[in-house]
Design a protein around this motif. Structure first.
Motif, PDB file in Angstrom:
ATOM      1  N   TYR A 263       0.857  -1.178   0.000  1.00  0.00           N
ATOM      2  CA  TYR A 263       0.000   0.000   0.000  1.00  0.00           C
ATOM      3  C   TYR A 263       0.896   1.232   0.000  1.00  0.00           C
ATOM      4  O   TYR A 263       1.858   1.316   0.763  1.00  0.00           O
ATOM      5  CB  TYR A 263      -0.898  -0.015   1.246  1.00  0.00           C
ATOM      6  CG  TYR A 263      -1.718   1.226   1.472  1.00  0.00           C
ATOM      7  CD1 TYR A 263      -2.703   1.604   0.574  1.00  0.00           C
ATOM      8  CD2 TYR A 263      -1.513   2.014   2.604  1.00  0.00           C
ATOM      9  CE1 TYR A 263      -3.466   2.744   0.793  1.00  0.00           C
ATOM     10  CE2 TYR A 263      -2.275   3.150   2.836  1.00  0.00           C
ATOM     11  CZ  TYR A 263      -3.248   3.510   1.922  1.00  0.00           C
ATOM     12  OH  TYR A 263      -4.016   4.633   2.139  1.00  0.00           O
ATOM     13  N   SER A 264       0.615   2.164  -0.893  1.00  0.00           N
ATOM     14  CA  SER A 264       1.423   3.373  -1.002  1.00  0.00           C
ATOM     15  C   SER A 264       0.876   4.447  -0.063  1.00  0.00           C
ATOM     16  O   SER A 264      -0.268   4.878  -0.198  1.00  0.00           O
ATOM     17  CB  SER A 264       1.401   3.874  -2.455  1.00  0.00           C
ATOM     18  OG  SER A 264       2.157   5.060  -2.584  1.00  0.00           O
ATOM     19  N   PHE A 265       1.688   4.849   0.912  1.00  0.00           N
ATOM     20  CA  PHE A 265       1.235   5.857   1.873  1.00  0.00           C
ATOM     21  C   PHE A 265       2.424   6.615   2.444  1.00  0.00           C
ATOM     22  O   PHE A 265       3.578   6.191   2.321  1.00  0.00           O
ATOM     23  CB  PHE A 265       0.443   5.201   3.011  1.00  0.00           C
ATOM     24  CG  PHE A 265       1.284   4.389   3.963  1.00  0.00           C
ATOM     25  CD1 PHE A 265       1.779   4.952   5.128  1.00  0.00           C
ATOM     26  CD2 PHE A 265       1.598   3.071   3.688  1.00  0.00           C
ATOM     27  CE1 PHE A 265       2.565   4.212   6.007  1.00  0.00           C
ATOM     28  CE2 PHE A 265       2.375   2.314   4.559  1.00  0.00           C
ATOM     29  CZ  PHE A 265       2.849   2.893   5.714  1.00  0.00           C
ATOM     30  N   THR A 266       2.112   7.740   3.060  1.00  0.00           N
ATOM     31  CA  THR A 266       3.110   8.557   3.742  1.00  0.00           C
ATOM     32  C   THR A 266       2.744   8.651   5.225  1.00  0.00           C
ATOM     33  O   THR A 266       1.614   9.014   5.545  1.00  0.00           O
ATOM     34  CB  THR A 266       3.155   9.977   3.150  1.00  0.00           C
ATOM     35  OG1 THR A 266       3.492   9.902   1.772  1.00  0.00           O
ATOM     36  CG2 THR A 266       4.188  10.832   3.879  1.00  0.00           C
ATOM     37  N   PRO A 267       3.648   8.314   6.136  1.00  0.00           N
ATOM     38  CA  PRO A 267       3.344   8.432   7.568  1.00  0.00           C
ATOM     39  C   PRO A 267       2.920   9.847   7.927  1.00  0.00           C
ATOM     40  O   PRO A 267       3.604  10.818   7.586  1.00  0.00           O
ATOM     41  CB  PRO A 267       4.672   8.055   8.237  1.00  0.00           C
ATOM     42  CG  PRO A 267       5.335   7.147   7.255  1.00  0.00           C
ATOM     43  CD  PRO A 267       4.971   7.695   5.911  1.00  0.00           C
TER      44      PRO A 267
END
Length: 457
Positions: A215-219
């Protein structure tokens, strides 16, 4: 001097490649548990092992079979004297057979082993889930650590950029020697190069997070600037050591492997014991042949059987298998003791590291404040002509390095805490949710200097 966060007003970095969705650690963990292929594979392994158990158990259950046959028979006999004999008839029949194993310890222990295999696969699923969550959380924290370095380095760069402009202007006005520009330029280029490396590290960290979670995400959540690590007391340390022996997943698998080897040993010994099987069968044959008895062409047969099989000698394979299994059991026991010793040492080292980091927090905070006050004083002295530009640059470097040291200590403590909880076999979604409670949205996080100097003149 204004606080560094104010110096960077309107200059917050937006990397073009950071297009992933902002996500909390808890959200990322839930998605990972649902979509990680390694975890899905571990689920399938449990079902495969259950089917193996059914296959093994079938040897202990009754066996019922039905068979039927039909045939068309033609025969011709050439006689020397008399008429040749010709025959043509059909025959058919059926049979039913029921058998039941009464005594076969080898099969029983195979079935017991298959049950152990299910228990092992269940723990391996939990182990795979925990290790995946631990890896995700560690990478999440590492991203936050790198981004904290990025934030402080960005502020340092903006300060260096402002100073470069100021020195350039002073040189143009004749207020500053011309050779001062080189030292300022050198520092600016050094910081700019560091920032580029950190940007690369951030992109790599996001790639690793996507690899783990699919899953592509940014903290988007971080620990507050005044987050305070907690040390572990001697009493808690003793309790954690005892807990480690009971809950560490690797040790649990090792103990189940020992149980499995014990069943293997029983199975090897049972190869020297007899087996007993009972069966009953009924058969019916119907033939319209007129040349063979009985003259009706029909016959029925009911057979009861009790079969006893006693192994005597099989070329020594049974003895070799028994000796091999005994050594495998002893080896598993040795490996368990060795693993327990290694994990106890690792736990001790981890707790020692966490306590050192917790105890260093206040000292690192004091160092940041001291360097901040020192930098302000040296900068004022430089403006009065009693300090050199070199002194200002050195003091600024010390300040930002101390900020990075303070931030790194917080994140390193959390990384060690994740390692500790993983050793204890307790790193799961509930624990991730607890970690999330200590975090705040990243856009609400204050700068370290702002927090530490609040209320000071």
């Amino acid at each position: 001097m204004p606080h560094y966060k104010k110096l960077a007003n309107g200059l917050f970095f937006l990397m073009g490649s950071f297009t992933a969705h902002a996500t909390s650690l808890e959200d990322a963990a839930v998605v990972t548990v649902e979509d990680n292929l390694g975890i899905l594979s571990a689920h399938n392994s449990i079902e495969i092992t259950r089917l193996d158990t059914h296959t093994t158990r079938s040897s202990l259950l009754p066996n019922l079979s039905l068979s039927a046959n039909t045939s068309l028979n033609k025969s011709y006999t050439d006689q020397v004297s008399g008429n040749d004999v010709k025959a043509k008839y059909n025959a058919h029949g059926y049979s039913v057979s029921l058998s039941q194993t009464i005594f076969d310890l080898a099969t029983f222990y195979k079935y017991e082993n298959s049950l152990n295999n299910i228990d092992i696969e269940v723990i391996k699923l939990e182990q795979r889930t925990q290790n995946t969550l631990s890896e995700l959380a560690s990478e999440y924290i590492s991203y936050l650590k790198t981004h904290a370095q990025y934030d402080s380095t960005l502020l340092e760069l903006r300060s260096a950029e402002q100073r470069l402009k100021q020195v350039t202007r002073n040189i143009e006005l004749g207020n500053t020697p011309g050779n001062d520009i080189y030292e300022v330029q050198s520092q600016y280029v050094r910081i700019e190069n560091s920032l580029q490396q950190i940007e690369s590290d951030l992109r790599n960290s996001l790639t690793q997070l996507e690899r783990i979670s699919f899953y592509s995400f940014t903290p988007s959540y971080d620990f507050p600037a005044d987050y305070t690590p907690v040390s572990i007391s001697n009493q808690e340390f003793t309790s954690l050591l005892a807990q480690l022996n009971q809950t560490n997943l690797d040790l649990m698998v090792s103990r189940l492997q020992i149980e499995k080897r014990q069943s293997d040993l029983h199975e090897s010994r049972s190869a020297f014991l007899p087996t007993l099987q009972a069966s009953v069968s009924y058969s019916h044959d119907d033939s319209n042949s007129n040349v063979t008895p009985p003259d009706t062409g029909m016959s029925d047969q009911l057979v009861y059987a009790l079969n006893l099989s006693m192994p005597i000698y099989s070329g020594g394979s049974n003895i070799a298998t028994l000796n091999k299994t005994q050594l495998e059991l002893e080896n598993e026991q040795v490996l368990l003791r060795d693993s327990l010793n290694d994990y106890q040492s690792e736990l001790t080292t981890t707790i020692e590291t966490m306590n050192r980091q917790a105890n260093s927090t206040q000292h690192l905070k004091d160092i940041v404040l001291a360097n901040y006050n020192s930098f302000q004083g040296i900068q004022r002295a430089y403006q009065l002509g009693t300090r050199t530009l070199t002194d200002v640059l050195a003091a600024e470097t010390k300040l930002f390095n101390s900020i990075r040291d303070y931030n790194n200590n917080i994140y390193d403590y959390e990384l060690e805490r994740i390692k500790l909880l993983t050793l204890l076999g307790s790193f799961n979604l509930d624990l991730v949710a607890n970690m999330q409670l200590a975090m705040i949205p990243r856009d609400a996080k204050e700068d370290v200097i702002d927090v530490f100097t609040r209320g000071t003149p």
